[in-house]
Scaffold this motif. Structure first.
Motif, PDB file in Angstrom:
ATOM      1  N   ASP A 650       8.707   3.588   0.668  1.00  0.00           N
ATOM      2  CA  ASP A 650       8.048   4.148   1.845  1.00  0.00           C
ATOM      3  C   ASP A 650       7.833   3.020   2.848  1.00  0.00           C
ATOM      4  O   ASP A 650       7.112   2.036   2.586  1.00  0.00           O
ATOM      5  N   LEU A 651       8.489   3.136   4.009  1.00  0.00           N
ATOM      6  CA  LEU A 651       8.435   2.060   5.002  1.00  0.00           C
ATOM      7  C   LEU A 651       7.032   1.851   5.523  1.00  0.00           C
ATOM      8  O   LEU A 651       6.630   0.709   5.821  1.00  0.00           O
ATOM      9  N   LEU A 652       6.228   2.877   5.689  1.00  0.00           N
ATOM     10  CA  LEU A 652       4.857   2.705   6.174  1.00  0.00           C
ATOM     11  C   LEU A 652       4.028   1.931   5.159  1.00  0.00           C
ATOM     12  O   LEU A 652       3.233   1.027   5.523  1.00  0.00           O
ATOM     13  N   SER A 653       4.193   2.264   3.894  1.00  0.00           N
ATOM     14  CA  SER A 653       3.459   1.527   2.858  1.00  0.00           C
ATOM     15  C   SER A 653       3.923   0.066   2.790  1.00  0.00           C
ATOM     16  O   SER A 653       3.118  -0.867   2.612  1.00  0.00           O
ATOM     17  N   PHE A 654       5.246  -0.093   2.916  1.00  0.00           N
ATOM     18  CA  PHE A 654       5.792  -1.452   2.871  1.00  0.00           C
ATOM     19  C   PHE A 654       5.256  -2.269   4.045  1.00  0.00           C
ATOM     20  O   PHE A 654       4.879  -3.445   3.899  1.00  0.00           O
ATOM     21  N   ALA A 655       5.214  -1.628   5.259  1.00  0.00           N
ATOM     22  CA  ALA A 655       4.711  -2.339   6.441  1.00  0.00           C
ATOM     23  C   ALA A 655       3.231  -2.659   6.284  1.00  0.00           C
ATOM     24  O   ALA A 655       2.766  -3.767   6.659  1.00  0.00           O
ATOM     25  N   SER A 656       2.464  -1.751   5.763  1.00  0.00           N
ATOM     26  CA  SER A 656       1.031  -2.018   5.545  1.00  0.00           C
ATOM     27  C   SER A 656       0.842  -3.147   4.547  1.00  0.00           C
ATOM     28  O   SER A 656      -0.067  -4.009   4.687  1.00  0.00           O
ATOM     29  N   ASN A 657       1.680  -3.179   3.530  1.00  0.00           N
ATOM     30  CA  ASN A 657       1.604  -4.258   2.544  1.00  0.00           C
ATOM     31  C   ASN A 657       1.925  -5.590   3.182  1.00  0.00           C
ATOM     32  O   ASN A 657       1.300  -6.614   2.893  1.00  0.00           O
ATOM     33  N   LEU A 658       2.932  -5.586   4.097  1.00  0.00           N
ATOM     34  CA  LEU A 658       3.254  -6.838   4.801  1.00  0.00           C
ATOM     35  C   LEU A 658       2.078  -7.308   5.648  1.00  0.00           C
ATOM     36  O   LEU A 658       1.745  -8.499   5.702  1.00  0.00           O
ATOM     37  N   ASP A 659       1.419  -6.380   6.353  1.00  0.00           N
ATOM     38  CA  ASP A 659       0.253  -6.769   7.168  1.00  0.00           C
ATOM     39  C   ASP A 659      -0.854  -7.335   6.283  1.00  0.00           C
ATOM     40  O   ASP A 659      -1.524  -8.329   6.649  1.00  0.00           O
ATOM     41  N   THR A 660      -1.063  -6.748   5.127  1.00  0.00           N
ATOM     42  CA  THR A 660      -2.111  -7.242   4.231  1.00  0.00           C
ATOM     43  C   THR A 660      -1.810  -8.660   3.768  1.00  0.00           C
ATOM     44  O   THR A 660      -2.692  -9.535   3.728  1.00  0.00           O
ATOM     45  N   GLN A 661      -0.555  -8.898   3.401  1.00  0.00           N
ATOM     46  CA  GLN A 661      -0.174 -10.232   2.941  1.00  0.00           C
ATOM     47  C   GLN A 661      -0.183 -11.241   4.094  1.00  0.00           C
ATOM     48  O   GLN A 661      -0.521 -12.419   3.905  1.00  0.00           O
ATOM     49  N   ALA A 662       0.176 -10.750   5.291  1.00  0.00           N
ATOM     50  CA  ALA A 662       0.171 -11.677   6.444  1.00  0.00           C
ATOM     51  C   ALA A 662      -1.242 -12.115   6.788  1.00  0.00           C
ATOM     52  O   ALA A 662      -1.472 -13.256   7.250  1.00  0.00           O
ATOM     53  N   HIS A 677       7.745  -8.045  12.031  1.00  0.00           N
ATOM     54  CA  HIS A 677       8.709  -7.256  11.239  1.00  0.00           C
ATOM     55  C   HIS A 677       8.042  -6.001  10.657  1.00  0.00           C
ATOM     56  O   HIS A 677       8.689  -4.951  10.503  1.00  0.00           O
ATOM     57  N   ALA A 678       6.742  -6.081  10.378  1.00  0.00           N
ATOM     58  CA  ALA A 678       6.052  -4.875   9.886  1.00  0.00           C
ATOM     59  C   ALA A 678       6.012  -3.797  10.963  1.00  0.00           C
ATOM     60  O   ALA A 678       6.210  -2.600  10.697  1.00  0.00           O
ATOM     61  N   ASN A 679       5.764  -4.223  12.178  1.00  0.00           N
ATOM     62  CA  ASN A 679       5.765  -3.251  13.285  1.00  0.00           C
ATOM     63  C   ASN A 679       7.156  -2.661  13.493  1.00  0.00           C
ATOM     64  O   ASN A 679       7.316  -1.483  13.826  1.00  0.00           O
ATOM     65  N   THR A 680       8.176  -3.509  13.292  1.00  0.00           N
ATOM     66  CA  THR A 680       9.567  -3.019  13.430  1.00  0.00           C
ATOM     67  C   THR A 680       9.833  -1.933  12.390  1.00  0.00           C
ATOM     68  O   THR A 680      10.475  -0.894  12.667  1.00  0.00           O
ATOM     69  N   LEU A 681       9.351  -2.149  11.171  1.00  0.00           N
ATOM     70  CA  LEU A 681       9.544  -1.115  10.124  1.00  0.00           C
ATOM     71  C   LEU A 681       8.859   0.191  10.494  1.00  0.00           C
ATOM     72  O   LEU A 681       9.365   1.277  10.222  1.00  0.00           O
ATOM     73  N   ARG A 682       7.653   0.043  11.113  1.00  0.00           N
ATOM     74  CA  ARG A 682       6.979   1.263  11.524  1.00  0.00           C
ATOM     75  C   ARG A 682       7.781   1.991  12.588  1.00  0.00           C
ATOM     76  O   ARG A 682       7.857   3.244  12.599  1.00  0.00           O
ATOM     77  N   GLN A 683       8.388   1.250  13.501  1.00  0.00           N
ATOM     78  CA  GLN A 683       9.207   1.885  14.533  1.00  0.00           C
ATOM     79  C   GLN A 683      10.450   2.537  13.909  1.00  0.00           C
ATOM     80  O   GLN A 683      10.858   3.630  14.304  1.00  0.00           O
ATOM     81  N   ILE A 684      11.073   1.870  12.942  1.00  0.00           N
ATOM     82  CA  ILE A 684      12.252   2.456  12.267  1.00  0.00           C
ATOM     83  C   ILE A 684      11.849   3.755  11.557  1.00  0.00           C
ATOM     84  O   ILE A 684      12.568   4.767  11.586  1.00  0.00           O
ATOM     85  N   TYR A 685      10.671   3.746  10.940  1.00  0.00           N
ATOM     86  CA  TYR A 685      10.218   4.941  10.238  1.00  0.00           C
ATOM     87  C   TYR A 685       9.995   6.092  11.213  1.00  0.00           C
ATOM     88  O   TYR A 685      10.437   7.225  10.979  1.00  0.00           O
ATOM     89  N   SER A 686       9.319   5.802  12.302  1.00  0.00           N
ATOM     90  CA  SER A 686       8.992   6.878  13.240  1.00  0.00           C
ATOM     91  C   SER A 686      10.190   7.378  14.015  1.00  0.00           C
ATOM     92  O   SER A 686      10.256   8.565  14.360  1.00  0.00           O
ATOM     93  N   HIS A 687      11.169   6.514  14.254  1.00  0.00           N
ATOM     94  CA  HIS A 687      12.309   6.930  15.064  1.00  0.00           C
ATOM     95  C   HIS A 687      13.486   7.398  14.225  1.00  0.00           C
ATOM     96  O   HIS A 687      14.249   8.256  14.673  1.00  0.00           O
ATOM     97  N   GLN A 688      13.646   6.894  13.048  1.00  0.00           N
ATOM     98  CA  GLN A 688      14.850   7.231  12.272  1.00  0.00           C
ATOM     99  C   GLN A 688      14.520   7.993  10.994  1.00  0.00           C
ATOM    100  O   GLN A 688      15.091   9.051  10.722  1.00  0.00           O
TER     101      GLN A 688
END
Length: 850
Positions: A650-662, A677-688
């Motif tokens: 799940d890209l949203l979960s993965f992006a949230s995990n990246l923000d937590t680690q960052a 890159h976490a924000n980019t994943l969120r954009q990929i999730y929402s657009h694609q």
């Protein structure tokens, strides 16, 4: 769609071989008979019933059938010539026992006839000697008034009974005369019915002959429609095997009659759907895969920061954790790796270039053209059958000329007319005889009426003129006249009663025995049993009617059978068994025509080998369809990919995990890069990813691909078996038509032949039934017998028996009338002497005063 309409039209035009309805030959024309052989006597029927009841009392024994038969067979010859034989004595005693009631009554009547004149003579002589009440002297009694009243009442009652009897006799006499008009009407109706019988019979026979055209026309109609009837039956029987094969071929050709979607077209459409949707899904997942790879590369480059190089620092641990999870940034369903179905689609398109439906339609049209083929191949047979029809019609017409029916009926009509004229000539004699009979009966009644007149006048004068205060010697003229009238009635009673009783006895013996031995047995049909007794008329004949008519006394033809059949208004042909003279069944034997018809139908050779249900090109087309490679498609791989999600993680979960680690890292370029890159994943999730999951384009593509793959999987699983079954059915049907249709052709030809012959059987059966039930119905014959019963029993005997019953009752009551009149006259007549009591006389003696 043109071929589909043609196929539906062919189904509608398939011939229906429903059973033929029975032929309607109409009603046989027939006249209405006028005679109503039924008689209701009306009110006088009460008197008739009284007479019948009296005769039953006199003769309660049942009809002596055996005794009558024995006497009839003997014809009284042996009884007269050999009277002393024991069996004849026993027979005589049996007759006397049966007639004992009549014998006793007749003996009493004869005794009455003999003794009453003697008694009257002696009574007259006795009275002339002043005895037997002849002395003109009446003793005075205290109960004289009571005695006179009693005698008057009894005499009056007796007189009324005599009056009732004479009225009964008079009514019977008048009834017999009044029935002469009814007799004429009955006789004329019977003769008119015989004329109707004779006149209608030729018309009815001509109608039977003419109705052959009904059967002939129906046969010609069936011959004209031999293609529809015979060919249709062959087509229907073969269709039970051929039609399923054709339906299977049509299903595989994609033109199934019942449904719009067919296997081949559905297969092509499914392959096209797989190809198109696969491209759509590959396009969407390809872009997502590229963007994820870019993010994964960017994160990998960011993790090359020196801060991640220190293995003992917390930052290095976070970098190692992020680096280990980068492998999850990939798509889950990889449609690019699925095999292409272009090759299978091209093969299916190649198969569909051949118009299998047209090939099948040609076979269907050739099969449905069986009726036309049968019509062409049976043309000569139809012409031969038409010739047989004409021959049968000529034979039936000639049959009617073999028998002299018309001449016989003409002679019968002349006989009826001659008989009618003779009967008309007899009517004046009958009227004259009836007039004399009526005069005689009226004379006998007048004898009783004369006596009744004296009794009534005597009673009237006696009652009105009697003076109870007058002495017997001083009675008035009216009272004396009453007494004289009563004595005059006594005198005429002695003069007439024996004559009346003689007539009553004679008519009683004759009429009573005729009623018991003829009329009652006729109504109960016991008389028929006597007449039908074997060897009664002729010792060598079992039954006399067939013995006289056909010289065949052993035939089962009795009087009772003839009467019963004619009573039911059956035809004279069956009632008199005229088949003994001309047997219609033998003349109209269907086996003769069946043989000729069978010979004609032996030439029916229907060849169906020219019918090709499915040619080699169509068969190759079906086989090619099984070799399109649909079964080689990896359906499991397709279904596996369709069941996967869009991404592995799940890209949203993965992006949230990246923000937590960052957030755990110190601020700097590494933290900024990871968050970017976490924000980019969120954009990929929402657009694609969301687009692929929710967009109708991709949703429909996945659903269509899923359905198409499953359809192709189902189709490929039994495709070879279905095609093999269709080819097997087509080959079997083709073999049935080309090689094994002879049995069906012969079977249906036999049925068709039996249908044609069945029309003749219907006609002949109808002729037989009509001859038995409707043609020349012999109701007039039974009416003649019933009319004879009405004339002899109801008109003559019932009236005669009622006459003697009433007259006999009056005659019997003349005896008490005589006694009562003699006794009562003493109280009304003027006496010559009387009893007078002298009061001065001491001795108390009576003196007679003249």
């Amino acid at each position: 769609m043109l071929w589909r309409a043609a196929f539906a039209l062919a189904l509608l035009l398939l011939p229906h071989t429903e059973p033929r309805t029975p032929l309607d030959f109409g009603l046989v024309p027939g006249g209405v008979y006028d005679t109503v052989a039924h008689y209701e006597p009306g009110p006088i029927g009460l008197l008739f019933n009284m007479v019948h009841a009296f005769l039953h009392v006199v003769q309660p024994n049942p009809f002596p059938e055996d005794l009558v038969i024995r006497v009839a067979k003997d014809k009284f010859g042996a009884i007269k010539s050999e009277y002393q034989k024991p069996e004849n004595i026993v027979l005589t005693l049996q007759v006397i026992y049966y007639e004992i009631g009549f014998v006793v009554c007749a003996a009493l009547g004869l005794l009455f006839v003999v003794l009453l004149p003697l008694v009257g003579l002696l009574f007259c002589m006795c009275r002339c000697c002043d005895n037997c009440g002849g002395e003109m002297h009446q003793r005075q009694r205290k109960n004289a008034d009571c005695q006179r009243g009693l005698l008057t009442t009894l005499l009056l009652t007796t007189t009324f009974i005599i009056t009732a009897g004479v009225l009964c006799a008079y009514a019977a006499n008048q009834h017999l005369s009044s029935q002469l008009k009814t007799m004429r009407r009955l006789v004329n109706n019977n003769l008119r019915d015989l004329h109707t019988f004779a006149n209608d019979t030729p018309v009815q026979i001509d109608y039977l002959i003419n109705q052959y055209d009904t059967a002939k026309d129906q046969v010609l109609c069936d011959l004209d429609n031999v293609g529809v009837l015979l060919g249709g039956r062959i087509h229907e029987e073969l269709g039970k095997e051929v039609q399923p094969a054709l339906d299977g071929v049509l299903n595989m050709a994609g033109v199934k009659v019942e449904k719009a979607m067919k296997v081949m077209r559905d297969t092509k459409e499914a392959l096209e759907n797989v190809s198109v949707t696969l491209e759509t899904l590959q396009e969407g997942t390809g872009k997502l895969q590229f963007n994820l790879s870019v993010v994964r590369a960017g994160l990998s480059n960011a993790l090359s920061d020196p801060a991640c190089a220190d293995t003992l620092s917390p930052t290095a641990q976070i970098c190692r954790s992020i680096r280990s999870s980068l492998a999850q940034l990939e798509i889950s369903a990889n449609y690019s790796g699925l095999p292409d179905v272009t090759d299978q689609l091209n093969k299916v398109n190649e198969v569909l270039k051949t118009d299998l439906s047209l090939t099948v339609q040609r076979g269907l049209l050739a099969f449905n053209d069986t009726p036309t083929m049968v019509t062409d191949q049976t043309r000569n047979v139809a012409e031969g059958v038409r010739g047989i029809l004409d021959g049968i019609g000529s034979n039936i017409t000639s049959f009617s000329r073999l028998f002299p029916i018309q001449s016989s009926l003409n002679n019968f009509t002349v006989f009826i007319s001659h008989t009618h004229s003779r009967i008309e000539d007899i009517y004046p004699e009958i009227d004259q005889i009836d007039f004399y009979r009526w005069i005689c009966c009226i004379t006998l009644c007048c004898m009783v009426v004369l006596i009744l007149s004296f009794n009534f006048l005597g009673l009237l004068c006696g009652i009105l003129g009697f003076d109870r205060h007058a002495s017997p010697t001083t009675r008035g003229c009216v009272s004396n006249t009453g007494g004289n009238l009563l004595m005059a009635g006594v005198g005429f009673s002695f003069l007439f009663s024996w004559v009346l009783m003689g007539v009553v006895t004679a008519t009683f013996v004759v009429g009573g025995n005729l009623e018991k031995l003829v009329c009652e047995p006729f109504n109960s049909r016991q008389l028929f049993k006597v007449l039908d007794t074997p060897h009664l008329v002729n010792p060598t004949w079992r039954n006399f009617i067939p013995g006289y008519l056909y010289n065949d006394p052993d035939m089962d033809l009795t009087v009772e059978n003839v009467y019963s059949n004619c009573k039911e208004n059956r035809g004279i042909y069956s009632a008199l068994h005229l088949d003994k003279l001309f047997n219609i069944s033998a003349l109209l034997n269907t086996s003769v025509y069946t043989k000729d018809m069978a010979q004609k139908f032996e030439g029916v050779k229907v060849d169906l080998r020219s019918i090709i249900l499915l040619d080699s090109e169509g068969k190759e087309n079906l086989i090619s369809f099984t070799e399109t490679g649909i079964g080689e498609i990896n359906f499991a791989a397709y279904l596996e990919e369709l069941n996967k999600g869009v991404t592995r993680v799940d890209l949203l979960s993965f992006a949230s995990n990246l923000d937590t680690q960052a957030e755990q890292l110190s601020k700097g370029s590494l933290q900024t890069s990871i968050k970017g890159h976490a924000n980019t994943l969120r954009q990929i999730y929402s657009h694609q990813v969301v687009s692929i999951q929710q967009s109708m384009k991709y949703v429909r593509a996945r659903n269509t691909l899923n359905q198409s793959i499953r359809f192709l999987e189902r189709t490929s699983s039994d495709l070879s078996n279905k095609v093999s079954e269709v080819l097997t059915a087509v080959n079997a049907a083709q073999y049935l038509i080309s090689q094994n249709a002879t049995f069906i052709v012969n079977q249906e030809t036999e049925k068709y032949k039996q249908t044609i012959i069945g029309y003749f059987k219907q006609y002949i059966d109808w002729v037989k039934t009509s001859l038995e039930m409707e043609v020349a119905t012999c109701k007039p014959l039974s009416n003649i017998m019933d009319t004879a019963d009405i004339l002899a029993c109801s008109f003559l005997l019932d009236s005669m028996n009622t006459f003697w019953f009433g007259l006999g009752c009056s005659t019997l009551f003349l005896l008490p009338s005589i006694i009562l009149s003699v006794r009562l006259a003493k109280f009304y007549r003027r006496m010559d002497t009387e009893d007078v009591y002298d009061d001065s006389s001491v001795s108390g003696t009576w003196h007679f005063t003249l």
